[in-house]
Motif scaffolding. Sequence first.
Motif, PDB file in Angstrom:
ATOM      1  N   SER A   9       3.469  66.173  30.435  1.00  0.00           N
ATOM      2  CA  SER A   9       4.147  65.321  31.417  1.00  0.00           C
ATOM      3  C   SER A   9       4.959  66.157  32.391  1.00  0.00           C
ATOM      4  O   SER A   9       4.981  65.880  33.601  1.00  0.00           O
ATOM      5  N   ARG A  10       5.650  67.178  31.892  1.00  0.00           N
ATOM      6  CA  ARG A  10       6.470  68.025  32.758  1.00  0.00           C
ATOM      7  C   ARG A  10       5.612  68.701  33.807  1.00  0.00           C
ATOM      8  O   ARG A  10       6.011  68.822  34.969  1.00  0.00           O
ATOM      9  N   ALA A  11       4.439  69.138  33.428  1.00  0.00           N
ATOM     10  CA  ALA A  11       3.550  69.796  34.383  1.00  0.00           C
ATOM     11  C   ALA A  11       2.988  68.811  35.401  1.00  0.00           C
ATOM     12  O   ALA A  11       2.666  69.190  36.533  1.00  0.00           O
ATOM     13  N   PHE A  12       2.880  67.540  35.019  1.00  0.00           N
ATOM     14  CA  PHE A  12       2.337  66.524  35.932  1.00  0.00           C
ATOM     15  C   PHE A  12       3.304  66.247  37.085  1.00  0.00           C
ATOM     16  O   PHE A  12       2.887  65.886  38.184  1.00  0.00           O
ATOM     17  N   ASN A  13       4.603  66.364  36.827  1.00  0.00           N
ATOM     18  CA  ASN A  13       5.618  66.335  37.883  1.00  0.00           C
ATOM     19  C   ASN A  13       5.600  65.041  38.695  1.00  0.00           C
ATOM     20  O   ASN A  13       5.546  65.051  39.921  1.00  0.00           O
ATOM     21  N   ARG A  14       5.697  63.917  38.012  1.00  0.00           N
ATOM     22  CA  ARG A  14       5.780  62.635  38.717  1.00  0.00           C
ATOM     23  C   ARG A  14       7.133  62.507  39.422  1.00  0.00           C
ATOM     24  O   ARG A  14       8.153  62.951  38.912  1.00  0.00           O
ATOM     25  N   ALA A  15       7.139  61.865  40.601  1.00  0.00           N
ATOM     26  CA  ALA A  15       8.364  61.684  41.371  1.00  0.00           C
ATOM     27  C   ALA A  15       9.378  60.859  40.575  1.00  0.00           C
ATOM     28  O   ALA A  15       9.031  59.827  40.009  1.00  0.00           O
ATOM     29  N   PRO A  16      10.649  61.290  40.523  1.00  0.00           N
ATOM     30  CA  PRO A  16      11.663  60.531  39.780  1.00  0.00           C
ATOM     31  C   PRO A  16      11.790  59.086  40.246  1.00  0.00           C
ATOM     32  O   PRO A  16      12.008  58.187  39.427  1.00  0.00           O
ATOM     33  N   ASP A  17      11.670  58.851  41.549  1.00  0.00           N
ATOM     34  CA  ASP A  17      11.767  57.480  42.060  1.00  0.00           C
ATOM     35  C   ASP A  17      10.674  56.596  41.477  1.00  0.00           C
ATOM     36  O   ASP A  17      10.898  55.418  41.193  1.00  0.00           O
ATOM     37  N   GLN A  18       9.482  57.154  41.320  1.00  0.00           N
ATOM     38  CA  GLN A  18       8.381  56.375  40.760  1.00  0.00           C
ATOM     39  C   GLN A  18       8.651  56.047  39.299  1.00  0.00           C
ATOM     40  O   GLN A  18       8.445  54.907  38.853  1.00  0.00           O
ATOM     41  N   THR A  19       9.129  57.031  38.558  1.00  0.00           N
ATOM     42  CA  THR A  19       9.411  56.804  37.151  1.00  0.00           C
ATOM     43  C   THR A  19      10.515  55.767  36.981  1.00  0.00           C
ATOM     44  O   THR A  19      10.440  54.899  36.103  1.00  0.00           O
ATOM     45  N   ALA A  20      11.537  55.824  37.842  1.00  0.00           N
ATOM     46  CA  ALA A  20      12.609  54.830  37.792  1.00  0.00           C
ATOM     47  C   ALA A  20      12.081  53.433  38.112  1.00  0.00           C
ATOM     48  O   ALA A  20      12.514  52.444  37.518  1.00  0.00           O
ATOM     49  N   PHE A  21      11.129  53.353  39.026  1.00  0.00           N
ATOM     50  CA  PHE A  21      10.510  52.064  39.365  1.00  0.00           C
ATOM     51  C   PHE A  21       9.843  51.463  38.131  1.00  0.00           C
ATOM     52  O   PHE A  21       9.983  50.264  37.848  1.00  0.00           O
ATOM     53  N   HIS A  22       9.120  52.281  37.391  1.00  0.00           N
ATOM     54  CA  HIS A  22       8.443  51.787  36.192  1.00  0.00           C
ATOM     55  C   HIS A  22       9.456  51.345  35.134  1.00  0.00           C
ATOM     56  O   HIS A  22       9.209  50.381  34.400  1.00  0.00           O
ATOM     57  N   MET A  23      10.592  52.028  35.059  1.00  0.00           N
ATOM     58  CA  MET A  23      11.614  51.622  34.092  1.00  0.00           C
ATOM     59  C   MET A  23      12.195  50.263  34.463  1.00  0.00           C
ATOM     60  O   MET A  23      12.425  49.413  33.600  1.00  0.00           O
ATOM     61  N   ARG A  24      12.427  50.046  35.740  1.00  0.00           N
ATOM     62  CA  ARG A  24      12.940  48.736  36.168  1.00  0.00           C
ATOM     63  C   ARG A  24      11.911  47.644  35.916  1.00  0.00           C
ATOM     64  O   ARG A  24      12.256  46.520  35.529  1.00  0.00           O
ATOM     65  N   ALA A  25      10.639  47.988  36.108  1.00  0.00           N
ATOM     66  CA  ALA A  25       9.584  47.003  35.844  1.00  0.00           C
ATOM     67  C   ALA A  25       9.536  46.668  34.356  1.00  0.00           C
ATOM     68  O   ALA A  25       9.308  45.505  33.970  1.00  0.00           O
ATOM     69  N   PHE A  26       9.754  47.666  33.517  1.00  0.00           N
ATOM     70  CA  PHE A  26       9.786  47.452  32.065  1.00  0.00           C
ATOM     71  C   PHE A  26      10.873  46.444  31.700  1.00  0.00           C
ATOM     72  O   PHE A  26      10.708  45.614  30.809  1.00  0.00           O
ATOM     73  N   LEU A  27      11.999  46.495  32.413  1.00  0.00           N
ATOM     74  CA  LEU A  27      13.101  45.576  32.161  1.00  0.00           C
ATOM     75  C   LEU A  27      13.013  44.310  33.022  1.00  0.00           C
ATOM     76  O   LEU A  27      13.924  43.467  32.984  1.00  0.00           O
ATOM     77  N   CYS A  28      11.932  44.190  33.790  1.00  0.00           N
ATOM     78  CA  CYS A  28      11.712  43.013  34.657  1.00  0.00           C
ATOM     79  C   CYS A  28      12.835  42.848  35.670  1.00  0.00           C
ATOM     80  O   CYS A  28      13.274  41.712  35.947  1.00  0.00           O
ATOM     81  N   ILE A  29      13.308  43.968  36.250  1.00  0.00           N
ATOM     82  CA  ILE A  29      14.350  43.877  37.269  1.00  0.00           C
ATOM     83  C   ILE A  29      13.915  44.557  38.557  1.00  0.00           C
ATOM     84  O   ILE A  29      14.749  44.942  39.373  1.00  0.00           O
TER      85      ILE A  29
END
Length: 213
Positions: free
Chosen positions: A192-212
Amino acid sequence: MTLSEIETAAHASGMMIMGAFHPENETAGTIILVGGDAGMWPAFTSSPEHSDGADDPLDRWSKRVIGKIATRHKAKCVFPSDGPPYAPFTRWSLESGRFWQSPAGMLVHDTAGLMVSIRGAICLAEKLDLPPAVSANPCDGCSDRPCISSCPVDALKGIEYDVASCKDHLLSEEGAECMTRGCIARRACPVSRAFNRAPDQTAFHMRAFLCIV
């Protein structure tokens, strides 16, 4: 038509082919799993779906982009949000030879690690020539298992994922890092570290997980 042609079209839209296989007992000859690469987040955030204020912007963007690729190649497409009944994306992922079940229970991908986000599948009637499936599970050489040990609330140490503890942590002050930068356990995976996904994208998925979102 070749897999390379579809891959080129996917990359042009911020997507990548995460796996492809010839299914048994399916109506399709080839199923291609499409997910986001490093270009997905910039492409999505500049799209009409991102700013129109309607529900499920990423799902709607994915359907438009992948649907366009499928139409161009006279193929059908299926999405994880279609259902019920829902298409067996977990089984398809494992059959592709590029995904495995990680020690934490989540799917791990050979290049994306635990940052798995399959946006849809393109289903072709014909059997395309496919490269050999990757045979090495990246978890096999990872003895430390940081995907389990790094979770601040040990939500992944039990037989089942402790969803309640995870969500309580995310909604707390202590969970700010997971909320703003993404799940620590997913990010701890060396792949995952090597894949280097944008932090904003990861935060978006976390908010979606919480339905917010």
